[in-house]
Design a protein around this motif. Sequence first.
Motif, PDB file in Angstrom:
ATOM      1  N   MET A  73       6.325  -2.605  -3.193  1.00 42.55           N
ATOM      2  CA  MET A  73       5.956  -1.277  -3.641  1.00 42.55           C
ATOM      3  C   MET A  73       6.075  -1.227  -5.165  1.00 42.55           C
ATOM      4  O   MET A  73       7.064  -1.684  -5.733  1.00 42.55           O
ATOM      5  N   ARG A  74       5.062  -0.672  -5.804  1.00 42.01           N
ATOM      6  CA  ARG A  74       5.084  -0.539  -7.255  1.00 42.01           C
ATOM      7  C   ARG A  74       5.849   0.719  -7.648  1.00 42.01           C
ATOM      8  O   ARG A  74       5.782   1.734  -6.980  1.00 42.01           O
ATOM      9  N   SER A  75       6.553   0.633  -8.748  1.00 42.28           N
ATOM     10  CA  SER A  75       7.297   1.791  -9.234  1.00 42.28           C
ATOM     11  C   SER A  75       6.360   2.720 -10.009  1.00 42.28           C
ATOM     12  O   SER A  75       5.254   2.329 -10.408  1.00 42.28           O
ATOM     13  N   LEU A  76       6.835   3.931 -10.232  1.00 41.57           N
ATOM     14  CA  LEU A  76       6.050   4.868 -11.041  1.00 41.57           C
ATOM     15  C   LEU A  76       5.894   4.341 -12.465  1.00 41.57           C
ATOM     16  O   LEU A  76       4.865   4.558 -13.097  1.00 41.57           O
TER      17      LEU A  76
ATOM     18  N   VAL B 283      -5.425   0.775 -18.668  1.00 45.80           N
ATOM     19  CA  VAL B 283      -6.810   1.129 -18.339  1.00 45.80           C
ATOM     20  C   VAL B 283      -7.352   2.083 -19.401  1.00 45.80           C
ATOM     21  O   VAL B 283      -8.468   1.912 -19.905  1.00 45.80           O
ATOM     22  N   ALA B 284      -6.546   3.084 -19.782  1.00 48.43           N
ATOM     23  CA  ALA B 284      -6.986   4.058 -20.793  1.00 48.43           C
ATOM     24  C   ALA B 284      -7.235   3.396 -22.142  1.00 48.43           C
ATOM     25  O   ALA B 284      -8.147   3.787 -22.873  1.00 48.43           O
ATOM     26  N   GLN B 285      -6.444   2.362 -22.471  1.00 43.67           N
ATOM     27  CA  GLN B 285      -6.600   1.663 -23.748  1.00 43.67           C
ATOM     28  C   GLN B 285      -7.700   0.607 -23.693  1.00 43.67           C
ATOM     29  O   GLN B 285      -8.040   0.011 -24.706  1.00 43.67           O
TER      30      GLN B 285
ATOM     31  N   ASP C 177       5.540   1.185 -13.288  1.00 43.46           N
ATOM     32  CA  ASP C 177       4.449   0.214 -13.225  1.00 43.46           C
ATOM     33  C   ASP C 177       3.090   0.904 -13.175  1.00 43.46           C
ATOM     34  O   ASP C 177       2.138   0.477 -13.824  1.00 43.46           O
ATOM     35  N   LEU C 178       2.996   1.971 -12.388  1.00 43.16           N
ATOM     36  CA  LEU C 178       1.740   2.721 -12.298  1.00 43.16           C
ATOM     37  C   LEU C 178       1.372   3.335 -13.645  1.00 43.16           C
ATOM     38  O   LEU C 178       0.212   3.315 -14.060  1.00 43.16           O
ATOM     39  N   ARG C 179       2.370   3.865 -14.342  1.00 36.81           N
ATOM     40  CA  ARG C 179       2.128   4.468 -15.652  1.00 36.81           C
ATOM     41  C   ARG C 179       1.624   3.416 -16.631  1.00 36.81           C
ATOM     42  O   ARG C 179       0.654   3.638 -17.361  1.00 36.81           O
ATOM     43  N   ASP C 180       2.265   2.249 -16.635  1.00 33.45           N
ATOM     44  CA  ASP C 180       1.832   1.170 -17.522  1.00 33.45           C
ATOM     45  C   ASP C 180       0.403   0.741 -17.215  1.00 33.45           C
ATOM     46  O   ASP C 180      -0.392   0.482 -18.119  1.00 33.45           O
TER      47      ASP C 180
ATOM     48  N   ASP D   7       3.135   1.815   2.360  1.00 39.26           N
ATOM     49  CA  ASP D   7       2.771   1.942   3.766  1.00 39.26           C
ATOM     50  C   ASP D   7       1.405   2.601   3.974  1.00 39.26           C
ATOM     51  O   ASP D   7       1.251   3.496   4.786  1.00 39.26           O
ATOM     52  N   GLY D   8       0.429   2.181   3.223  1.00 38.58           N
ATOM     53  CA  GLY D   8      -0.919   2.689   3.406  1.00 38.58           C
ATOM     54  C   GLY D   8      -1.194   4.030   2.748  1.00 38.58           C
ATOM     55  O   GLY D   8      -2.294   4.554   2.841  1.00 38.58           O
ATOM     56  N   GLU D   9      -0.215   4.604   2.097  1.00 37.71           N
ATOM     57  CA  GLU D   9      -0.438   5.874   1.412  1.00 37.71           C
ATOM     58  C   GLU D   9      -1.167   5.612   0.102  1.00 37.71           C
ATOM     59  O   GLU D   9      -0.828   4.706  -0.646  1.00 37.71           O
ATOM     60  N   SER D  10      -2.167   6.382  -0.187  1.00 36.79           N
ATOM     61  CA  SER D  10      -2.923   6.204  -1.424  1.00 36.79           C
ATOM     62  C   SER D  10      -2.245   6.948  -2.564  1.00 36.79           C
ATOM     63  O   SER D  10      -1.299   7.702  -2.370  1.00 36.79           O
ATOM     64  N   VAL D  11      -2.750   6.712  -3.741  1.00 34.72           N
ATOM     65  CA  VAL D  11      -2.242   7.430  -4.901  1.00 34.72           C
ATOM     66  C   VAL D  11      -2.394   8.923  -4.683  1.00 34.72           C
ATOM     67  O   VAL D  11      -1.523   9.708  -5.057  1.00 34.72           O
ATOM     68  N   SER D  12      -3.469   9.347  -4.036  1.00 31.14           N
ATOM     69  CA  SER D  12      -3.645  10.776  -3.764  1.00 31.14           C
ATOM     70  C   SER D  12      -2.533  11.298  -2.863  1.00 31.14           C
ATOM     71  O   SER D  12      -2.137  12.451  -2.970  1.00 31.14           O
ATOM     72  N   GLY D  13      -1.991  10.448  -1.986  1.00 29.34           N
ATOM     73  CA  GLY D  13      -0.861  10.854  -1.153  1.00 29.34           C
ATOM     74  C   GLY D  13       0.375  11.114  -1.993  1.00 29.34           C
ATOM     75  O   GLY D  13       1.108  12.075  -1.762  1.00 29.34           O
ATOM     76  N   LEU D  14       0.600  10.256  -2.982  1.00 28.67           N
ATOM     77  CA  LEU D  14       1.727  10.454  -3.891  1.00 28.67           C
ATOM     78  C   LEU D  14       1.536  11.732  -4.695  1.00 28.67           C
ATOM     79  O   LEU D  14       2.453  12.542  -4.812  1.00 28.67           O
ATOM     80  N   LEU D  15       0.339  11.916  -5.222  1.00 37.02           N
ATOM     81  CA  LEU D  15       0.084  13.130  -5.996  1.00 37.02           C
ATOM     82  C   LEU D  15       0.177  14.372  -5.125  1.00 37.02           C
ATOM     83  O   LEU D  15       0.617  15.423  -5.577  1.00 37.02           O
ATOM     84  N   GLY D  16      -0.219  14.242  -3.854  1.00 41.68           N
ATOM     85  CA  GLY D  16      -0.157  15.374  -2.938  1.00 41.68           C
ATOM     86  C   GLY D  16       1.256  15.836  -2.654  1.00 41.68           C
ATOM     87  O   GLY D  16       1.497  17.012  -2.382  1.00 41.68           O
ATOM     88  N   VAL D  17       2.221  14.929  -2.736  1.00 42.71           N
ATOM     89  CA  VAL D  17       3.613  15.297  -2.468  1.00 42.71           C
ATOM     90  C   VAL D  17       4.260  15.950  -3.690  1.00 42.71           C
ATOM     91  O   VAL D  17       5.275  16.614  -3.583  1.00 42.71           O
ATOM     92  N   LEU D  18       3.645  15.793  -4.851  1.00 42.40           N
ATOM     93  CA  LEU D  18       4.202  16.369  -6.074  1.00 42.40           C
ATOM     94  C   LEU D  18       3.697  17.793  -6.308  1.00 42.40           C
ATOM     95  O   LEU D  18       3.221  18.134  -7.386  1.00 42.40           O
ATOM     96  N   THR D  19       3.822  18.614  -5.292  1.00 38.11           N
ATOM     97  CA  THR D  19       3.424  20.015  -5.397  1.00 38.11           C
ATOM     98  C   THR D  19       4.412  20.759  -6.296  1.00 38.11           C
ATOM     99  O   THR D  19       5.533  20.279  -6.525  1.00 38.11           O
ATOM    100  N   PRO D  20       4.036  21.926  -6.794  1.00 39.07           N
ATOM    101  CA  PRO D  20       4.998  22.700  -7.599  1.00 39.07           C
ATOM    102  C   PRO D  20       6.302  22.979  -6.845  1.00 39.07           C
ATOM    103  O   PRO D  20       7.384  22.888  -7.434  1.00 39.07           O
ATOM    104  N   ALA D  21       6.211  23.286  -5.561  1.00 42.28           N
ATOM    105  CA  ALA D  21       7.423  23.564  -4.779  1.00 42.28           C
ATOM    106  C   ALA D  21       8.309  22.324  -4.679  1.00 42.28           C
ATOM    107  O   ALA D  21       9.532  22.413  -4.784  1.00 42.28           O
ATOM    108  N   ASN D  22       7.704  21.157  -4.475  1.00 41.20           N
ATOM    109  CA  ASN D  22       8.490  19.932  -4.376  1.00 41.20           C
ATOM    110  C   ASN D  22       9.052  19.512  -5.731  1.00 41.20           C
ATOM    111  O   ASN D  22      10.165  18.990  -5.817  1.00 41.20           O
ATOM    112  N   ARG D  23       8.293  19.743  -6.795  1.00 43.41           N
ATOM    113  CA  ARG D  23       8.829  19.457  -8.135  1.00 43.41           C
ATOM    114  C   ARG D  23      10.014  20.368  -8.432  1.00 43.41           C
ATOM    115  O   ARG D  23      10.993  19.945  -9.055  1.00 43.41           O
TER     116      ARG D  23
END
Length: 102
Positions: free
Chosen positions: A1-4, A14-16, A6-9, A29-45
């Motif tokens: 599993m990649r860390s956040l 890519v941006a550079q 690693d993803l940021r780097d 476990d098969g969760e996409s990046v959108s799954g990670l972003l989906g869990v970062l709702t304002p309520a969860n943050r």
Amino acid sequence: MRSLHDLRDEMLAVAQGTRPVLPVQSVTDGESVSGLLGVLTPANRALMQLIATERPETVSRLAQLANRAQPNVSRALQDLAKHGLVRLVHDGMKIRPEILIR
């Protein structure tokens, strides 16, 4: 599993333009990046912020601090834990949430 980190780097590279854009890969476990972003709702943050600042001893106490139902908070914490954002520490009958990233 990649860390956040690693993803940021990877996103910065890519941006550079020093790394090509790759197809979306799974995070855990098969969760996409959108799954990670989906869990970062304002309520969860907000839950993560409460864990970091208040350091509640139990999930029940966190639910009180958040003014949310305990089962709702438990489900949210399970999702956050699945993505490596929090850890649920079992201490006898108690479960203590801990923040893993800030």
